[in-house]
Write a protein that holds these residues in place. Structure first.
Motif, PDB file in Angstrom:
ATOM      1  N   PRO A 123     -60.833  36.907 -39.298  1.00  0.00           N
ATOM      2  CA  PRO A 123     -60.219  35.949 -38.447  1.00  0.00           C
ATOM      3  C   PRO A 123     -61.089  34.663 -38.522  1.00  0.00           C
ATOM      4  O   PRO A 123     -62.287  34.742 -38.182  1.00  0.00           O
ATOM      5  N   THR A 124     -60.524  33.407 -38.808  1.00  0.00           N
ATOM      6  CA  THR A 124     -61.088  32.104 -38.829  1.00  0.00           C
ATOM      7  C   THR A 124     -60.555  31.034 -37.816  1.00  0.00           C
ATOM      8  O   THR A 124     -59.481  31.589 -37.392  1.00  0.00           O
ATOM      9  N   THR A 125     -61.112  29.964 -37.362  1.00  0.00           N
ATOM     10  CA  THR A 125     -60.571  29.066 -36.577  1.00  0.00           C
ATOM     11  C   THR A 125     -60.060  27.999 -37.399  1.00  0.00           C
ATOM     12  O   THR A 125     -60.269  27.725 -38.500  1.00  0.00           O
ATOM     13  N   ALA A 126     -58.938  27.244 -36.748  1.00  0.00           N
ATOM     14  CA  ALA A 126     -58.493  25.949 -37.258  1.00  0.00           C
ATOM     15  C   ALA A 126     -59.367  24.904 -37.740  1.00  0.00           C
ATOM     16  O   ALA A 126     -59.037  24.224 -38.829  1.00  0.00           O
ATOM     17  N   ASP A 127     -60.587  24.807 -37.221  1.00  0.00           N
ATOM     18  CA  ASP A 127     -61.484  23.684 -37.480  1.00  0.00           C
ATOM     19  C   ASP A 127     -62.623  24.340 -38.591  1.00  0.00           C
ATOM     20  O   ASP A 127     -63.546  23.602 -38.684  1.00  0.00           O
ATOM     21  N   ALA A 128     -62.091  25.268 -39.243  1.00  0.00           N
ATOM     22  CA  ALA A 128     -63.308  26.154 -40.239  1.00  0.00           C
ATOM     23  C   ALA A 128     -63.438  25.224 -41.459  1.00  0.00           C
ATOM     24  O   ALA A 128     -62.363  24.376 -41.815  1.00  0.00           O
ATOM     25  N   VAL A 129     -64.627  25.090 -42.075  1.00  0.00           N
ATOM     26  CA  VAL A 129     -64.804  24.408 -43.435  1.00  0.00           C
ATOM     27  C   VAL A 129     -64.123  25.251 -44.336  1.00  0.00           C
ATOM     28  O   VAL A 129     -63.772  24.471 -45.522  1.00  0.00           O
ATOM     29  N   GLN A 130     -63.854  26.258 -44.286  1.00  0.00           N
ATOM     30  CA  GLN A 130     -63.112  27.149 -45.329  1.00  0.00           C
ATOM     31  C   GLN A 130     -62.296  28.214 -44.715  1.00  0.00           C
ATOM     32  O   GLN A 130     -62.823  29.216 -43.967  1.00  0.00           O
ATOM     33  N   ARG A 131     -60.928  28.205 -44.732  1.00  0.00           N
ATOM     34  CA  ARG A 131     -60.035  29.193 -43.935  1.00  0.00           C
ATOM     35  C   ARG A 131     -59.682  30.369 -44.659  1.00  0.00           C
ATOM     36  O   ARG A 131     -59.379  31.475 -44.092  1.00  0.00           O
ATOM     37  N   GLN A 132     -59.903  30.208 -46.110  1.00  0.00           N
ATOM     38  CA  GLN A 132     -59.298  31.173 -47.086  1.00  0.00           C
ATOM     39  C   GLN A 132     -60.665  31.978 -47.609  1.00  0.00           C
ATOM     40  O   GLN A 132     -61.438  31.477 -48.031  1.00  0.00           O
ATOM     41  N   GLY A 137     -65.289  39.900 -53.819  1.00  0.00           N
ATOM     42  CA  GLY A 137     -65.953  40.945 -53.230  1.00  0.00           C
ATOM     43  C   GLY A 137     -66.312  40.738 -51.769  1.00  0.00           C
ATOM     44  O   GLY A 137     -66.330  41.430 -50.769  1.00  0.00           O
ATOM     45  N   ARG A 138     -67.000  39.679 -51.687  1.00  0.00           N
ATOM     46  CA  ARG A 138     -67.627  39.231 -50.414  1.00  0.00           C
ATOM     47  C   ARG A 138     -67.879  37.822 -50.389  1.00  0.00           C
ATOM     48  O   ARG A 138     -68.293  36.923 -51.258  1.00  0.00           O
ATOM     49  N   ASP A 139     -67.708  37.166 -49.221  1.00  0.00           N
ATOM     50  CA  ASP A 139     -68.035  36.016 -48.660  1.00  0.00           C
ATOM     51  C   ASP A 139     -68.765  35.973 -47.594  1.00  0.00           C
ATOM     52  O   ASP A 139     -69.182  36.793 -46.894  1.00  0.00           O
ATOM     53  N   VAL A 140     -69.560  34.894 -47.481  1.00  0.00           N
ATOM     54  CA  VAL A 140     -70.370  34.625 -46.013  1.00  0.00           C
ATOM     55  C   VAL A 140     -69.420  34.351 -44.878  1.00  0.00           C
ATOM     56  O   VAL A 140     -68.109  33.627 -45.166  1.00  0.00           O
ATOM     57  N   VAL A 141     -69.795  34.646 -43.703  1.00  0.00           N
ATOM     58  CA  VAL A 141     -69.123  34.024 -42.728  1.00  0.00           C
ATOM     59  C   VAL A 141     -70.074  33.514 -41.856  1.00  0.00           C
ATOM     60  O   VAL A 141     -71.367  33.932 -41.623  1.00  0.00           O
ATOM     61  N   LEU A 142     -69.776  32.481 -41.028  1.00  0.00           N
ATOM     62  CA  LEU A 142     -70.605  31.924 -39.890  1.00  0.00           C
ATOM     63  C   LEU A 142     -69.780  31.751 -38.767  1.00  0.00           C
ATOM     64  O   LEU A 142     -68.415  31.237 -38.770  1.00  0.00           O
ATOM     65  N   LEU A 143     -70.279  32.194 -37.564  1.00  0.00           N
ATOM     66  CA  LEU A 143     -69.503  32.173 -36.268  1.00  0.00           C
ATOM     67  C   LEU A 143     -70.329  31.292 -35.234  1.00  0.00           C
ATOM     68  O   LEU A 143     -71.572  31.136 -35.345  1.00  0.00           O
ATOM     69  N   ARG A 144     -69.635  30.833 -34.171  1.00  0.00           N
ATOM     70  CA  ARG A 144     -70.437  30.137 -33.078  1.00  0.00           C
ATOM     71  C   ARG A 144     -69.640  30.858 -31.692  1.00  0.00           C
ATOM     72  O   ARG A 144     -68.298  30.626 -31.809  1.00  0.00           O
TER      73      ARG A 144
END
Length: 480
Positions: A123-132, A137-144
């Motif tokens: 799940p990502t938020t609407a203001d993400a720098v990358q939503r897709q 295999g693997r992506d980075v995720v950043l949360l606040r």
């Protein structure tokens, strides 16, 4: 003598002197595998953990329905230091494997969290720098998260191949710097600089501001072989230090202390000026075998320290170092350079006669208020150098966690302790503040003595539980 008794004796012996004293020790986990790689503190001294878990019954979270995926989920926890109780716990993830392993608390109480995902539906938020999801295999995720544990920002970071993040730093204004390794030629964001010719696996730094979907900027470093950033640190003058490891003979070097690759793999240290992303210095650091930097810190004068693991018997050390020579097949090391990267201020090995660190899977480094240098890792040595230990003996499993501290000049051991039981134990995260030390990690041991721990009464029952150790550290902690 049973390990539980050893731990108790060590604690009560420490209580009688002006030495570090345990404030808490305990397990965190359910019926599956639970691991908390990252730990940090807020201004009040409360504890935050970045974890991953496949336990359906993780403490203080709603039970996962049988219909949901049993892959790892990312978990973030806040624990009140005074009482040891869980304030809140937050779980997030998609239909595949998800994990978080590093975190930082901002002045406003919001919590920044770094992790990885294999879930295209994370799940990502609407203001993400990358939503897709970039994949495959693997992506980075950043949360606040806000101060109550609610996720208010979530984004992917990654191109069309694998991307992994292993360290980050958060500036006072909320700007986030993420470091790691990418296999993606199309890693997203505006490219600010590329240093080195590049190869199939390069180090990257990403800069972004959560809430601004157009803020992503990237820098890539690397030669023709393997290059990976493992840790980042900011100084007070607008510079960013990056540490890691490389096997590239053409890694970009500038004003370097060591201009050539020393062995099969060397550590590296890079300093970048953020205002224009100019390379201030870049250097290899290593001996004739394999060396890697896995953690970084910066002192009050802007001098960087790196720690890691080495198999080299000829890693540079200084004359007054606590341990000048490698003792085991793999030792930990700590090295401090000057701010310009031209001179080693001090450098020391740390270890016993066997393998003495598994920092390649984590490991952390931090400075306390007195300038002492703290280090965590794992060891299979029964003769690790100790001082005023919480646990005075190796516990007998495959390996134990360790926690150590060195004097500001690297010449003395201020603290050294095992932490483990009858299985596999590793300390991975480290937080320092207000004369408190916290170390987090993972354990398969079922007999670690818990101390002032309110979360759960014993080992959770799965293959591995997360573990947490807390110490009070006197201001005048002596060093031998």
């Amino acid at each position: 003598m049973p390990i539980a008794r050893l731990i108790c004796l060590a604690f009560f012996a420490a209580s009688a002197a002006n030495v570090p004293q345990a404030t808490l020790a305990g397990y965190l986990g359910g019926a599956g595998t639970d691991d908390c790689d990252g730990v940090t503190l807020d201004r009040a001294g409360d504890i935050y953990l970045a974890c991953h878990s496949d336990s359906p019954d993780f403490p203080h979270l709603p039970a996962k329905p049988p219909s949901q995926s049993r892959d790892m989920d990312a978990v973030v926890i806040k624990i009140e230091a005074r009482t040891g109780r869980v304030v809140w716990a937050t779980r997030t993830g998609g239909s595949s494997w998800d994990a978080v392993g590093d975190l930082a608390v901002a002045k406003d109480g919001s919590v920044y969290v770094l992790g990885q995902t294999r879930s295209a539906d994370f799940p990502t938020t609407a203001d993400a720098v990358q939503r897709q999801f970039g994949g495959p295999g693997r992506d980075v995720v950043l949360l606040r998260l806000d101060r109550n544990g609610k996720i208010v920002y979530s984004t992917f970071l990654g191109g069309s191949k694998n991307d992994e993040a292993t360290g980050f730093a958060v500036a006072d204004d909320g700007t986030v710097y993420v470091g790691g390794v990418t296999w993606s030629q199309d890693f997203p964001g505006t490219r600010m600089a590329q240093y080195g010719p590049g190869g199939q696996q390069d180090a990257f730094i990403a800069q972004l501001r959560p809430g601004d979907p157009k803020s992503l900027r990237t820098v890539v470093l690397g030669g023709a072989s393997v290059d990976s950033i493992t840790s980042l640190a900011l100084d007070r003058s607008g510079n960013l230090f990056a540490g890691g490891y490389t096997s590239s003979t053409d890694f970009p070097v500038k004003n370097g202390l060591q201009s050539h690759l020393g062995g099969g793999i060397d550590a590296f240290l890079v300093k970048l000026r953020i205002s224009d992303w100019s390379l201030q210095f870049s250097t290899y650091f290593g001996g004739s075998k394999m060396d890697g930097a896995y953690a970084i810190a910066v002192d009050s004068e802007g001098n960087p320290l790196i720690s890691g693991v080495t198999t080299s018997a000829d890693l540079p050390t200084t004359a007054a170092a606590f341990q000048r020579h490698r003792r085991g097949s793999v030792d930990a090391f700590v090295t401090k350079l000057d701010r310009d990267g031209k001179r080693i201020l001090w450098s020391t090995y740390y270890g016993g006669s066997k393998e003495n660190s598994y920092q390649s899977t984590a490991g952390a480094l931090a400075l306390d208020e007195a300038g002492r240098v703290w280090l965590v890792g794992a060891t299979s040595s029964t003769d690790l150098p100790l001082r005023n230990p919480f646990q005075a003996s190796y516990a007998g499993g495959d390996f134990d966690g360790f926690l150590a501290a060195f004097s500001p000049d690297g010449s003395k051991l201020c603290y050294g302790s095992y932490f483990g039981g009858n299985g596999q134990d590793m300390l991975e995260g480290l937080a320092v503040g207000r004369r408190k030390i916290y170390a987090s990690g993972i354990s398969s041991s079922t007999n670690i003595q818990q101390w002032r721990w309110q979360v759960q009464p014993a080992f959770g029952g799965g293959p591995y539980d997360a573990i947490l150790l807390g110490l009070d550290v006197p201001a005048d902690l002596s060093c031998r």
